[in-house]
Design a protein around this motif. Structure first.
Motif, mmCIF file in Angstrom:
data_model
loop_
_atom_site.group_PDB
_atom_site.id
_atom_site.type_symbol
_atom_site.label_atom_id
_atom_site.label_comp_id
_atom_site.label_asym_id
_atom_site.label_seq_id
_atom_site.Cartn_x
_atom_site.Cartn_y
_atom_site.Cartn_z
ATOM 1 N N VAL A 1 0.838 -1.202 0.000
ATOM 2 C CA VAL A 1 0.000 0.000 0.000
ATOM 3 C C VAL A 1 0.872 1.251 0.000
ATOM 4 O O VAL A 1 0.651 2.186 -0.777
ATOM 5 N N LEU B 1 1.228 4.236 -2.897
ATOM 6 C CA LEU B 1 0.927 5.640 -2.627
ATOM 7 C C LEU B 1 2.076 6.571 -3.007
ATOM 8 O O LEU B 1 1.848 7.645 -3.554
ATOM 9 N N VAL C 1 -4.405 10.697 1.264
ATOM 10 C CA VAL C 1 -5.069 9.401 1.475
ATOM 11 C C VAL C 1 -6.355 9.596 2.270
ATOM 12 O O VAL C 1 -7.418 9.059 1.919
ATOM 13 N N VAL D 1 -10.540 9.231 1.118
ATOM 14 C CA VAL D 1 -11.573 8.478 1.835
ATOM 15 C C VAL D 1 -12.780 9.377 2.100
ATOM 16 O O VAL D 1 -13.932 8.985 1.864
ATOM 17 N N THR E 1 -7.117 5.232 -6.116
ATOM 18 C CA THR E 1 -6.826 5.629 -4.742
ATOM 19 C C THR E 1 -6.691 4.377 -3.874
ATOM 20 O O THR E 1 -7.110 3.282 -4.264
ATOM 21 N N ALA E 2 -6.131 4.551 -2.696
ATOM 22 C CA ALA E 2 -5.976 3.406 -1.793
ATOM 23 C C ALA E 2 -7.331 2.861 -1.382
ATOM 24 O O ALA E 2 -7.514 1.637 -1.265
ATOM 25 N N ASN E 3 -8.304 3.749 -1.158
ATOM 26 C CA ASN E 3 -9.630 3.284 -0.754
ATOM 27 C C ASN E 3 -10.328 2.538 -1.881
ATOM 28 O O ASN E 3 -11.124 1.623 -1.630
ATOM 29 N N ASN F 1 -11.701 1.445 2.652
ATOM 30 C CA ASN F 1 -11.530 2.627 3.495
ATOM 31 C C ASN F 1 -10.695 2.348 4.737
ATOM 32 O O ASN F 1 -9.868 3.163 5.148
ATOM 33 N N ALA G 1 -7.080 2.126 3.840
ATOM 34 C CA ALA G 1 -6.603 3.438 3.419
ATOM 35 C C ALA G 1 -6.356 4.355 4.620
ATOM 36 O O ALA G 1 -5.316 5.023 4.716
#
Length: 323
Positions: A34, A38, A82, A86, A98-100, A105, A108
């Motif tokens: 992760v 990012l 990040v 969310v 995006t990470a989410n 969520n 993230a």
């Protein structure tokens, strides 16, 4: 961001990329995955570059001493984005998931927390003293305050320009100011010159956010890497919209759209058309140009020519950028 303007610190920025990857590495494979996603998903590296330029401008520049601070500044920026994604339920940033969206969520949010922690660990290891640690803690708190203010004002359509400038100062300008200030500090720059660079950072930060708000209206989704009109969709009043709410003959229709949390895609398109029919874009561009002119004028005369030129190119890039 164009690499040409940072030629003078190009090697430093190469070391920064290595340091970022080292910083997010963890014993747990998923955490590393992760974090790596990012820090490698694009980004202008403006904040660490400003820190490095400021440090180069002082008589005591030491890359090994400056690099952890520059890395920490980029990590703080990444972590804040990040969490923003969310909150905004964003699926893409800089054209990447995006990470989410890629995970969820929970992961993230925790990844953002982890990256914040890694940033402050670097600062502690760097031994920069209480002032630097205190300023960075204040910065993170202020970023949160700015987001709280923005959230509180969503769909309320304040027509007060002062409210807008206060919000973007907390959101962007304070960060760039601190990057310049702390870089100058670790580089051993005299206080008056460090203060001037801090003001430069504030001014380009204000211009950067105004320009960012402009791009959300004037560019395409492909150019900016996210859906156009995102601010309007989220009930966030930016300077071009603020101007239109004062000047447009269709101000009442625009007000009804931007204060409606249930606005449709067609509503967003109509709001964009109303804003574009006014001088809102030109008005905001002129304000950004004012900040940039002041930023260039305040640069210390004692700066090395190549460092001063880089600062001027950064200001010009912000004024001309289209992504």
């Amino acid at each position: 961001m164009s690499n040409a303007m940072f030629d003078v610190i190009n090697d430093d920025l190469g070391h920064l990329e290595e340091k970022l990857l080292e910083a997010v590495a963890a014993p747990d494979e998923l955490v590393t995955e992760v974090g790596t996603h990012l820090v490698t998903s694009g980004g202008k590296r403006l904040r660490p570059a400003l820190c490095l330029l400021s440090a180069h401008g002082g008589p005591a520049f030491d890359l090994a001493h400056t690099l952890p601070l520059a890395t920490a500044l980029e990590l703080i920026h990444t972590a804040s984005l990040v969490h923003d994604d969310v909150i905004d339920k964003a699926d893409t940033r800089r054209g990447a998931p995006t990470a989410n969206a890629k995970w969820d969520n929970k992961i993230a949010i925790l990844a953002g927390d982890y990256i914040f922690a890694r940033a402050f660990h670097l600062v502690t290891e760097g031994g920069y003293g209480d002032h630097v640690s205190g300023r960075l803690a204040w910065l993170v708190g202020n970023l949160s305050v700015g987001e709280i203010i923005q959230d509180k004002e969503m769909y309320r359509a304040s027509r007060d320009e002062a409210d807008y400038y206060n919000r973007i100062q907390k959101k962007t300008a304070d960060f760039l100011e601190i990057c310049c200030e702390l870089g100058a500090r670790v580089g051993g720059m005299p206080q008056d010159e460090a203060d001037a660079l801090a003001q430069y950072g504030h001014d380009i930060g204000m211009a950067f956010q105004i320009t960012d708000d402009l791009l959300d209206i004037s560019q395409t989704s492909e150019q900016i890497g996210k859906p156009v009109g995102s601010d309007i969709r989220q009930g966030i009043i930016t300077l071009p919209v603020l101007r239109a709410l004062h000047e447009s003959d269709d101000r009442d229709e625009l007000l009804a759209i931007v204060t409606n949390p249930s606005m449709t895609d067609k509503d967003v398109e109509r709001a964009l058309d109303i804003v574009k029919a006014t001088d809102g874009i030109a008005f905001a561009k002129a304000k950004a140009d004012e900040y940039l002119a002041h930023a260039k004028a305040i640069l210390p005369a004692s700066l090395p020519a190549d460092i001063k030129d880089a600062y001027e190119q950064v200001a010009e890039f912000i004024g001309d950028r289209d992504f």
